[in-house]
Design an enzyme around this catalytic site. Structure first.
Site, PDB file in Angstrom:
ATOM      1  N   ASN A 234      42.063   7.110  11.122  1.00  0.00           N
ATOM      2  CA  ASN A 234      42.396   5.874  11.457  1.00  0.00           C
ATOM      3  C   ASN A 234      42.003   5.118  12.702  1.00  0.00           C
ATOM      4  OD1 ASN A 234      45.694   6.851  10.287  1.00  0.00           O
ATOM      5  ND2 ASN A 234      44.213   5.397   9.187  1.00  0.00           N
ATOM      6  N   LYS A 239      49.802   5.249  17.989  1.00  0.00           N
ATOM      7  CA  LYS A 239      50.657   5.052  16.854  1.00  0.00           C
ATOM      8  C   LYS A 239      51.882   5.519  17.071  1.00  0.00           C
ATOM      9  CE  LYS A 239      48.436   5.500  13.007  1.00  0.00           C
ATOM     10  NZ  LYS A 239      47.678   6.464  11.794  1.00  0.00           N
TER      11      LYS A 239
END
Length: 361
Positions: A234, A239
């Site tokens: 990603n 996150k």
């Protein structure tokens, strides 16, 4: 010949000594051990008791993992030495726990001043409570550099650590973050003054995490660059959750920049629906500065952004867009100078430790 009185006095002394021995704390029997090879290190850790201090005096090629199941133990570098613990011999293991470099299942332990590299899985994995990892480097591991997970993993503190160039080849870069507090880890875990960069996946990940996590003075940049790690996941900065995950994320003076490779987001809720408290945070040179529109509650104070294409802010959340080009340049220069120094130190086996970063207002 001993008299009855002398015998009573002797018995009294014996009883007093017995009481003192029973009352003695475990720390009074603590050992200080210095090791310089894998066998000695493993033996010392395996037999360690509360209060023991194990000092590593040189770099070690580890032929297997280190399991720290005891509690109240210190594992530290010898003064003036920065030992590299190389776990290459573990091999590319991604199932179970066999591929972990240092596996901490005990509590209230301290690990400091070490470089942990090339484990087949996590460099360090923590499943115990109240542990402190300080002034360490995690690099070139086959999964996340340092991971906290399992419900028993609560109130751990990670301070002034750098985690970089971790990459999981088995899943083509999708899992290897710099740091992770995820998969139902317990409450009260915190990261202070840590940096994550050039990892195949994200800087920080809190996938499947419903408890609180605190981040103070943490920086992340340049993750998800396939040209560096060979694979790219990603590649986002922080996150903060996953679909449906709850829990509170408290972030103070945290910075995310340069997520324009496989990733796009500096601060990413990742479909989490918990709450966020962001104070004095900064996002720049990302495709998306802050993507937090689905959180259930938000407090954002003095958060800034520039050089990003868009933001998705939560109800009640606001940021300041820095439009002054000279101010942008000054902030960018100050941040990148510190981060470049950290990168150079890591490659030279120098632990940077705590840094103070004063940014222009």
């Amino acid at each position: 010949m001993r008299t009855e009185r002398s015998m009573r006095n002797i018995m009294r002394v014996v009883v007093i000594l017995a009481v003192l021995l029973l009352a003695a704390s475990p720390a009074s029997f603590a050992k200080a051990t210095t090791v310089s090879d894998y066998t000695a290190l493993k033996t010392a850790v395996t037999s360690a008791k509360a209060g023991d201090v194990i000092t590593i005096g040189s770099s070690i090629a580890c032929s297997g993992q280190i399991v720290l199941s005891a509690s109240g133990v210190t594992l530290q570098a010898k003064s003036g030495v920065t030992p590299v613990l190389d776990f290459s011999a573990i091999g590319d293991k991604h199932t179970g726990t066999a591929g972990i470099g240092i596996y901490v299942t005990g509590s209230n332990n301290t690990i400091q001043g070490l470089i942990i590299q090339k484990a087949g899985d996590n460099g360090i994995k923590i499943e115990g409570a109240g542990n402190t990892i300080e002034n360490c480097i995690l690099r070139y591991n086959g999964d996340t550099g340092l991971q906290i997970s399992k419900s028993t993993a609560a109130n751990n503190t990670i301070k002034y650590c750098d985690s970089y160039r971790n990459c999981d080849t088995a899943t083509k870069g999708e899992n290897a973050d710099g740091f992770a507090c995820k998969l139902s880890a317990g409450k009260g875990n915190q990261f202070i003054g840590c940096r994550a960069f050039q990892n195949s996946d994200d800087g920080w990940d809190s996938y499947g995490m419903n408890n609180d996590v605190t981040y103070i003075d943490c920086i992340t940049w340049h993750n998800g660059d396939k040209s560096i790690t060979g694979y790219a996941g990603n590649g986002n900065g922080f996150k903060l959750g996953s679909k449906g995950s709850t829990g509170k994320r408290t972030m103070t003076r945290c910075i995310a920049f340069d997520t324009e490779y496989s990733g796009t987001k500096g601060f990413d809720q990742n479909n989490g629906v918990g709450s966020v408290i962001l104070t004095d945070c900064l996002s720049f040179d990302n495709v998306e500065g802050y993507q937090l529109d689905k959180v259930k509650s938000a407090v954002m104070k003095n958060c800034r952004e520039f050089g990003c294409q868009k933001n998705e802010l939560p109800n009640g959340g606001s940021i300041t867009i820095v439009t002054d080009k000279s101010k942008q340049a000054a902030i960018r220069k100050a941040v990148k100078a510190v981060c470049s120094k950290i990168e150079a130190n890591c490659e030279a086996d120098i632990i940077t430790g705590q840094v103070n970063l004063d940014l222009p207002n």
